[in-house]
Design an enzyme around this catalytic site. Structure first.
Site, PDB file in Angstrom:
ATOM      1  N   GLY A  32      27.317  -2.936  -0.793  1.00 14.63           N
ATOM      2  CA  GLY A  32      28.656  -2.358  -0.771  1.00 14.63           C
ATOM      3  C   GLY A  32      29.648  -3.253  -0.067  1.00 14.63           C
ATOM      4  O   GLY A  32      29.398  -4.451   0.111  1.00 14.63           O
ATOM      5  N   GLY A  37      33.448 -11.883  -4.567  1.00 16.74           N
ATOM      6  CA  GLY A  37      32.141 -12.479  -4.856  1.00 16.74           C
ATOM      7  C   GLY A  37      31.265 -11.515  -5.648  1.00 16.74           C
ATOM      8  O   GLY A  37      30.683 -11.866  -6.687  1.00 16.74           O
ATOM      9  N   HIS A  38      31.197 -10.277  -5.174  1.00 17.25           N
ATOM     10  CA  HIS A  38      30.416  -9.267  -5.900  1.00 17.25           C
ATOM     11  C   HIS A  38      30.987  -9.026  -7.298  1.00 17.25           C
ATOM     12  O   HIS A  38      30.241  -8.898  -8.277  1.00 17.25           O
ATOM     13  CB  HIS A  38      30.452  -7.932  -5.149  1.00 17.25           C
ATOM     14  N   GLN A 157      25.095 -17.297  -4.745  1.00 22.60           N
ATOM     15  CA  GLN A 157      24.500 -18.482  -4.122  1.00 22.60           C
ATOM     16  C   GLN A 157      24.709 -18.499  -2.615  1.00 22.60           C
ATOM     17  O   GLN A 157      24.019 -19.212  -1.905  1.00 22.60           O
ATOM     18  CB  GLN A 157      25.111 -19.737  -4.761  1.00 22.60           C
ATOM     19  N   ASP A 159      23.843 -16.508  -0.388  1.00 24.75           N
ATOM     20  CA  ASP A 159      22.539 -16.244   0.215  1.00 24.75           C
ATOM     21  C   ASP A 159      21.490 -17.057  -0.543  1.00 24.75           C
ATOM     22  O   ASP A 159      20.652 -16.508  -1.247  1.00 24.75           O
ATOM     23  CB  ASP A 159      22.233 -14.749   0.162  1.00 24.75           C
ATOM     24  N   SER A 194      32.722 -13.065   2.405  1.00 27.08           N
ATOM     25  CA  SER A 194      31.631 -12.314   3.019  1.00 27.08           C
ATOM     26  C   SER A 194      32.167 -10.978   3.504  1.00 27.08           C
ATOM     27  O   SER A 194      33.308 -10.897   3.969  1.00 27.08           O
ATOM     28  CB  SER A 194      31.057 -13.096   4.211  1.00 27.08           C
TER      29      SER A 194
END
Lengths: 311, 311
Positions: A32, A37-38, A157, A159, A194
């Protein structure tokens, strides 16, 4: 978009709606607090598949008792609106008891039930600071992949070690899902997006941008190196030169800088060769300028692909 | 019957031949050296499903370095004939490298790749003598279930703890296979069939039959007990009375006798209640009368179901 909270609902939905022989489904697991990025992962899943499923679950088993599970940002209502806007078909948002029927105490010694560990790529880098982190990630992703049974699953990427761990897991447990890694999404000045960036003030975010500057400068140095590669020490020095003012002032505390082969995550020394894919990665504790009690651990990485041998 | 040796062949076969939306498949994982116990599982799988798949794989990761991996009986040609006679559709017989792409050294410290552990039901009983046994079993069964993707998988009650471990694993990892446990197949005198029985001479097999006599006498005692249950000590004494001559002569060495609740495998003491399902189980080292160097560890168990409460 359907928002489902139980395993049973998801299994029923997919068995009723997806014919695995003719239709593809794409899955994006998240904790969540969604950012661009998500959403990039959602778009790629949507582009490549007939159905897109997202999950939102802050997974307790990947947090140590000392870490920020309780404080981890939870923004479910906003997240659902973002997923809806992307045209995601199903959002699976279970609670902890649904995912861990026997409960999930943070103390590993008190835990009961099945857990997945991936030996060889979990112990170094992030695993050194967070010894049970990848066990938690591998376990929850195994559960989610069994529940959703997607054709493909999408990961960022940022992570990178996480993706490596999950890739080894999926391949060697023979899971029936293809794992896809998508490039890091950065802000205009290069800072990797992030969920934890929101803890930092504008001034500190500005300094945090030097993290990527250091990594990418070292990557450029390696890319320009001849066939014999580059000295590891020189590359590390290049990274740290960009961080020096903030290390000196105490705003940055470096957890690790790694220059490793990108498959086995083994450190490359004393020279970093050009005939292997390399990942330059780091974790840095950043202290907020406005609220010095706030220390956020940021990670980032850059890939340097092998030069094709010419024989 | 098709005999397939690679993961890829099995996945291709099932995706081409089985429509998971309308057809059921039954899977029986074995380590080969098939006896009537295994064949009973094959028949049940065949009866309940459209397709039956068996596997034959002596799984290194469930053997300790001190155990009998090299000596474990391998009778592939005979096994294939037996499976063919039962009308099994596919026999999957991989080698170790196929199942463990990074190899599988017996020393846990040297192992690389994904492993599945099931906390809470793996540490006691068999797990005490064989600390990594269930990790090996859970890992290989996870791999096999992902490869074969069966509707149902069949296991024998003889390895009761194994079934418990796998059941917890499958349920709490949300695997898409129903696990079925079939009753123990015994010879005319009650000895549980086992691939390892073939190491023992007729005389010793005769004595080994007292293992079941002890367990079933204790089970009868518990079944006859009133609502308040029975004394654990009395039940244990009943078991051991049947073994006493062989314990005295040194032919039996008892590893454990357990009287536990059959869900969590927790020992019941000082009284064994009648309102819970109970498993009485044991492991006994049996020394062969003809070849005293041959010591075989035999396991067996009896289930005693809870009395229905009458309120």
């Amino acid at each position: 978009m359907k928002v489902l909270h139980t395993v049973r609902e998801v299994v029923e939905w997919r068995t009723q709606n997806i014919d695995p022989r003719t239709q593809k489904s794409g899955f994006v697991p998240t904790m969540g607090c969604l950012h661009e990025g998500h959403l990039t992962l959602m778009r790629e899943a949507k582009r490549e598949n007939d159905f897109t499923i997202a999950s939102i679950f802050v997974n307790p088993s990947q947090f140590a008792p000392t870490e920020d599970l309780d404080k981890y940002p939870r923004t479910l209502d906003d997240d659902i609106k973002l997923l809806e806007a992307e045209g995601v078909d199903v959002c699976f948002a279970p609670n902890a008891r649904e995912m861990y029927p026997q409960g999930i105490p943070l103390q590993v010694k008190e835990q009961r039930g099945p857990f997945v560990t991936v030996l060889g790529v979990s112990e170094q880098l992030e695993g050194r600071t967070r010894p049970n982190f990848f066990r938690g990630v591998a376990t929850v992703v195994t559960k989610l992949l069994n529940i959703v049974a997607p054709t493909r699953a999408y990961f960022g990427q940022k992570d990178f070690q996480q993706f490596t761990v999950l890739q080894v897991m999926a391949r060697e447990l023979f899971m029936n899902t293809e794992l896809r890694m998508m490039p890091i999404v950065r802000d205009d000045a290069g800072l990797a997006l992030s969920s934890r960036n929101r803890y930092l003030c504008a001034e500190t975010l500005g300094r945090a941008r030097s993290i990527y500057k250091g990594l990418s400068a070292a990557a450029a140095l390696l890319e320009q190196a001849g066939a014999s590669g580059a000295e590891r020490a020189a590359l590390l020095e290049c990274v740290r030169a960009h961080w020096a003012p903030y290390e000196k002032s105490g705003e940055f505390k470096v957890d690790y800088v790694s220059i490793a082969d990108s498959t086995k995550l083994q450190e490359l020394e004393p020279r970093v060769p050009r005939d292997r894919d390399v990942v330059i990665s780091c974790a840095v504790y950043v202290t907020d300028a406005e609220h010095p009690d706030t220390v956020v651990r940021l990670i980032d990485n850059v890939l340097v692909h092998a030069v094709q041998s010419s024989n």
